[in-house]
Structure formats: C-alpha cells, structure tokens
Design a protein around this motif. Structure first.
Motif, PDB file in Angstrom:
ATOM      1  N   ARG A  99       0.843  -1.228  -0.122  1.00  0.00           N
ATOM      2  CA  ARG A  99      -0.071   0.003  -0.197  1.00  0.00           C
ATOM      3  C   ARG A  99       1.000   1.077   0.159  1.00  0.00           C
ATOM      4  NH1 ARG A  99      -2.636   3.008   4.072  1.00  0.00           N
ATOM      5  NH2 ARG A  99      -1.667   1.578   5.682  1.00  0.00           N
ATOM      6  N   GLU A 110       0.184   5.466   0.103  1.00  0.00           N
ATOM      7  CA  GLU A 110      -0.652   6.675   0.647  1.00  0.00           C
ATOM      8  C   GLU A 110      -0.214   7.943  -0.346  1.00  0.00           C
ATOM      9  OE1 GLU A 110      -1.936   7.196   4.601  1.00  0.00           O
ATOM     10  OE2 GLU A 110      -1.164   5.362   5.041  1.00  0.00           O
ATOM     11  N   ASN A 117      -5.484   6.194  -1.083  1.00  0.00           N
ATOM     12  CA  ASN A 117      -4.809   4.981  -0.939  1.00  0.00           C
ATOM     13  C   ASN A 117      -4.601   4.042  -2.265  1.00  0.00           C
ATOM     14  OD1 ASN A 117      -4.098   4.971   2.249  1.00  0.00           O
ATOM     15  ND2 ASN A 117      -6.386   5.529   1.812  1.00  0.00           N
ATOM     16  N   ASP A 129      -9.189   8.109   2.307  1.00  0.00           N
ATOM     17  CA  ASP A 129      -9.597   7.739   3.494  1.00  0.00           C
ATOM     18  C   ASP A 129     -11.077   8.271   3.842  1.00  0.00           C
ATOM     19  OD1 ASP A 129      -7.045   6.922   4.411  1.00  0.00           O
ATOM     20  OD2 ASP A 129      -6.331   9.065   4.835  1.00  0.00           O
ATOM     21  N   SER A 170      -4.663   3.336   7.115  1.00  0.00           N
ATOM     22  CA  SER A 170      -3.386   4.031   7.620  1.00  0.00           C
ATOM     23  C   SER A 170      -4.054   4.202   9.366  1.00  0.00           C
ATOM     24  CB  SER A 170      -3.545   5.501   7.285  1.00  0.00           C
ATOM     25  OG  SER A 170      -4.838   6.169   7.533  1.00  0.00           O
TER      26      SER A 170
END
Length: 167
Positions: free
Chosen positions: A94, A96, A100, A123, A163
C-alpha cells in the motif's frame, strides 16, 4: 474525443475528467507494480491473473469491505480459479498519497496461482470501514462483474489496508 475524455476512458472511475494527473500517474505506477509482481510469480513457475478494476467502492452494509468491479472475462477466470483452489494467503502493498493505492496479491500455494488485485480508496471513502474491520478482525474484498456475481476474499489483517488514523 477530447484529451480529457481520452484520459477518463483510459483509467478507472476516479481518473475521470478533472482528476489530478498525479493521481492517474499513481494508478499507472500501481499497474506497473502489478505487472512486475506478476512477472516475479511467473518467473517462479506460477500462473497469474491480473485484475483491472473499473471501480472500487468501500462499503459498510451487509456486504461490507471493498467492492471491486472487474471485466467479465477476468471475473470468469477468477471464479474458475477459486473453485479449483484455495486462496488462503495474501500480501498487501500500500502507498498513500491522498488516495490509498494497494496491490493485493491473493495466493494459492498448492496450485501455484496468484491473483493481483489493485485497489484505490481515499480515507473519506473508508471512514467507518476501518473501524468495522478492526472490530471484526478482518476485511473482505468482493470482486464482482456487472451481473452482480461475486467472489469474496477475507483478509485477517485489516490494518494492512488502513492508515493508523483511519476511523
């Protein structure tokens, strides 16, 4: 067709007209990473299936997790593989960048098959999903076609998708 329309047609739903070129570039980078990861498996003698989502939606209803829409031909091959094997392991890579980007690699060790599934989500879109996944100790990925047939994968490490500050 205008340049913006061509850009929108070349990428997934988030990359429509007006989307930042940096976001589209991250998506292209993720697809390049998917190709490189698949090539590593193929070099080791595995078969690979690379999925190309048209849309990814974070959902918190009855069928909660990531809803991933893929082309019919990829879906049919995925369903055949799942019916014939056991995809009980996965890796998640992953990155960001406001959105993401994740590459989920689902593995059937006995069948030496790997499915590479790229995801994208911001997010705000996963608000609540991270909390739900933490409470349940898992998150699910539902791969589907337009006819609403599903193949579902369960991931027992939901923190790999979110996250630390995701709700």
């Amino acid at each position: 067709m205008t340049e913006d329309e061509e850009d929108a047609a070349a990428g997934p739903a988030f990359a429509g007209t007006g989307a930042a070129s940096a976001v589209r570039e991250h998506w292209e980078d993720l697809l390049g990473d998917m190709d490189a990861t698949a090539a590593e498996f193929e070099d080791a003698g595995w078969e690979t299936l690379r999925l190309h989502p048209g849309d990814v939606t974070a959902v918190t209803g009855d069928r909660w997790g990531f809803d991933v829409l893929v082309p019919d031909d990829e879906f049919e091959r995925l369903r055949e593989w799942v019916d014939a094997g056991d995809f009980d392991e996965h890796d998640v890579y992953r990155v960001e960048s406001g959105i993401n980007f994740a590459l989920v690699v689902l593995k059937d060790d006995d069948g030496e098959r790997a499915v590479c599934c790229p995801l994208y989500y911001d997010d705000a879109a996963v608000e609540g999903l991270g909390e739900l996944a933490e409470r349940r100790g898992r998150v699910e990925t539902h791969v589907r076609n337009l006819a609403e047939a599903y193949v579902t994968f369960t991931h027992d490490e939901p923190d790999l998708f979110f996250s630390d500050d995701a709700d």
